[in-house]
Design a protein around this motif. Sequence first.
Motif, mmCIF file in Angstrom:
data_model
loop_
_atom_site.group_PDB
_atom_site.id
_atom_site.type_symbol
_atom_site.label_atom_id
_atom_site.label_comp_id
_atom_site.label_asym_id
_atom_site.label_seq_id
_atom_site.Cartn_x
_atom_site.Cartn_y
_atom_site.Cartn_z
ATOM 1 N N ARG A 99 0.827 -1.208 0.000
ATOM 2 C CA ARG A 99 0.000 0.000 0.000
ATOM 3 C C ARG A 99 0.861 1.257 0.000
ATOM 4 N N HIS A 100 1.909 1.246 0.809
ATOM 5 C CA HIS A 100 2.805 2.397 0.886
ATOM 6 C C HIS A 100 3.713 2.449 -0.348
ATOM 7 N N PHE A 101 4.145 1.291 -0.777
ATOM 8 C CA PHE A 101 5.070 1.172 -1.899
ATOM 9 C C PHE A 101 4.455 1.768 -3.158
ATOM 10 N N ARG A 102 3.204 1.409 -3.430
ATOM 11 C CA ARG A 102 2.558 1.852 -4.663
ATOM 12 C C ARG A 102 2.176 3.330 -4.610
ATOM 13 N N ALA A 103 2.132 3.893 -3.398
ATOM 14 C CA ALA A 103 1.819 5.320 -3.276
ATOM 15 C C ALA A 103 3.031 6.200 -3.579
ATOM 16 N N ALA A 104 4.223 5.603 -3.627
ATOM 17 C CA ALA A 104 5.432 6.376 -3.923
ATOM 18 C C ALA A 104 5.363 6.928 -5.341
ATOM 19 N N GLN A 105 5.913 8.112 -5.527
ATOM 20 C CA GLN A 105 5.895 8.772 -6.828
ATOM 21 C C GLN A 105 7.320 8.903 -7.377
ATOM 22 N N PRO A 106 7.471 8.871 -8.714
ATOM 23 C CA PRO A 106 8.796 9.083 -9.302
ATOM 24 C C PRO A 106 9.381 10.416 -8.839
ATOM 25 N N ASN A 107 10.668 10.412 -8.574
ATOM 26 C CA ASN A 107 11.326 11.645 -8.143
ATOM 27 C C ASN A 107 12.100 12.279 -9.297
ATOM 28 N N MET A 108 12.833 13.328 -8.973
ATOM 29 C CA MET A 108 13.563 14.078 -9.992
ATOM 30 C C MET A 108 14.588 13.204 -10.721
ATOM 31 N N GLY A 109 15.144 12.212 -10.026
ATOM 32 C CA GLY A 109 16.083 11.310 -10.678
ATOM 33 C C GLY A 109 15.417 10.463 -11.744
ATOM 34 N N HIS A 110 14.226 9.938 -11.433
ATOM 35 C CA HIS A 110 13.496 9.132 -12.417
ATOM 36 C C HIS A 110 13.110 9.967 -13.641
ATOM 37 N N THR A 111 12.571 11.160 -13.402
ATOM 38 C CA THR A 111 12.142 11.986 -14.523
ATOM 39 C C THR A 111 13.336 12.482 -15.341
ATOM 40 N N SER A 112 14.464 12.695 -14.691
ATOM 41 C CA SER A 112 15.667 13.113 -15.420
ATOM 42 C C SER A 112 16.156 11.990 -16.331
ATOM 43 N N LEU A 113 16.099 10.750 -15.839
ATOM 44 C CA LEU A 113 16.489 9.619 -16.677
ATOM 45 C C LEU A 113 15.536 9.453 -17.855
ATOM 46 N N MET A 114 14.248 9.711 -17.619
ATOM 47 C CA MET A 114 13.286 9.673 -18.723
ATOM 48 C C MET A 114 13.669 10.690 -19.797
ATOM 49 N N ARG A 115 14.041 11.902 -19.372
ATOM 50 C CA ARG A 115 14.449 12.939 -20.324
ATOM 51 C C ARG A 115 15.714 12.514 -21.074
ATOM 52 N N LEU A 116 16.668 11.930 -20.347
ATOM 53 C CA LEU A 116 17.927 11.518 -20.966
ATOM 54 C C LEU A 116 17.704 10.373 -21.957
ATOM 55 N N GLU A 117 16.784 9.474 -21.635
ATOM 56 C CA GLU A 117 16.464 8.393 -22.558
ATOM 57 C C GLU A 117 15.762 8.944 -23.797
ATOM 58 N N ALA A 118 14.786 9.836 -23.591
ATOM 59 C CA ALA A 118 14.044 10.415 -24.715
ATOM 60 C C ALA A 118 14.964 11.209 -25.638
ATOM 61 N N SER A 119 16.033 11.771 -25.074
ATOM 62 C CA SER A 119 16.972 12.560 -25.871
ATOM 63 C C SER A 119 18.041 11.698 -26.529
ATOM 64 N N GLY A 120 18.043 10.393 -26.262
ATOM 65 C CA GLY A 120 18.996 9.496 -26.883
ATOM 66 C C GLY A 120 20.318 9.371 -26.169
ATOM 67 N N VAL A 121 20.448 10.011 -25.005
ATOM 68 C CA VAL A 121 21.694 9.882 -24.233
ATOM 69 C C VAL A 121 21.818 8.464 -23.690
ATOM 70 N N PHE A 122 20.715 7.937 -23.180
ATOM 71 C CA PHE A 122 20.690 6.557 -22.695
ATOM 72 C C PHE A 122 19.836 5.709 -23.631
ATOM 73 N N SER A 123 20.371 4.568 -24.026
ATOM 74 C CA SER A 123 19.620 3.652 -24.881
ATOM 75 C C SER A 123 18.594 2.868 -24.086
ATOM 76 N N GLY A 124 18.782 2.794 -22.794
ATOM 77 C CA GLY A 124 17.854 2.068 -21.940
ATOM 78 C C GLY A 124 18.299 2.121 -20.494
ATOM 79 N N ILE A 125 17.440 1.613 -19.617
ATOM 80 C CA ILE A 125 17.676 1.612 -18.180
ATOM 81 C C ILE A 125 17.604 0.183 -17.675
ATOM 82 N N ILE A 126 18.633 -0.227 -16.972
ATOM 83 C CA ILE A 126 18.630 -1.506 -16.265
ATOM 84 C C ILE A 126 18.458 -1.179 -14.793
ATOM 85 N N THR A 127 17.452 -1.748 -14.148
ATOM 86 C CA THR A 127 17.233 -1.405 -12.744
ATOM 87 C C THR A 127 17.196 -2.642 -11.860
#
Length: 300
Positions: A99-127
């Motif tokens: 319940r608590h886990f799913r309430a967590a929201q992406p932070n600035m690090g997650h959204t920054s990686l999304m931007r970097l992936e969309a811009s082609g800097v990162f080909s993908g994310i391994i987590t």
Amino acid sequence: MTADLFPRAGILTDAVLAHEAPAGTPDNSTARTQLDALADMLRGRQAVVLTGAGLSTDSGIPDYRGEGAPQRTPMTFQTFASNERARKRYWAGSHLGWRHFRAAQPNMGHTSLMRLEASGVFSGIITQNVDGLHARAGSRHVVELHGSMDRVICLVCGQAFGRDSVAERLEDANPSLRTPEAVRIAPDGDVDVDDIDGFTIPACTVCGGMLKPNVVFFGELVPTERFTAAQSLVQAAEAFVIAGSSLAVNSGIRLLEQARRRKLPIIVINRGATKGDGRAVLKLDAGTSETLAGLADRLC
């Protein structure tokens, strides 16, 4: 381009990245210099990033391997499969933690990686994380090495279920779960629950088999096809970035070794020491969110 061609750029500390430092101070100047050096390493290359628990701490999900983290004994697959009482305790705690886990929201690090992936800097994310926050942030090419807490599988027939549907069945069978007292979340989405007498675990609706969250427990191997997908990303990359992982888990070390053998430039972003520090051309001893945001500002 090999790692040997990159000079070591030193260590970027939390003090250097502190946002409250007045503009123009030496700390801010050094931070800009270090982030510029990192951006220069990645500019014109396609990199891959390996993320760990340190990336999700800013979303309120604790890291049980970071500096100062309390000692914790995670559930092993052998105990889960063979001990019914341990399995009940796990499902009770895991549900409340979910319940608590799913309430967590992406932070600035997650959204920054999304931007970097969309811009082609990162080909993908391994987590190595199981919180699903990369996908929720909008990243498209994500390899979840250790699975995701939002899915449940049957260990007998392999049928997969959404976690929400299993959560409803858990609460129907155990009404007390709907009014839990305050709980303390753990890094794997679990909490400590002692009173599990009479607790009922739902079975697979297809074959009646044992259900398990679709995450890799200690004592389990990462599925071959999943690890192969991660290796393919490293094989095609021109740089390897580690963000928020101490590399305490073998799967991360294996990917690091693949990058080292290919002589890729290796960059580590993590508070505290990691097992990859000695192989990195650049170690940034700093928080992942602000560092990745600074990188995205420079490259996106």
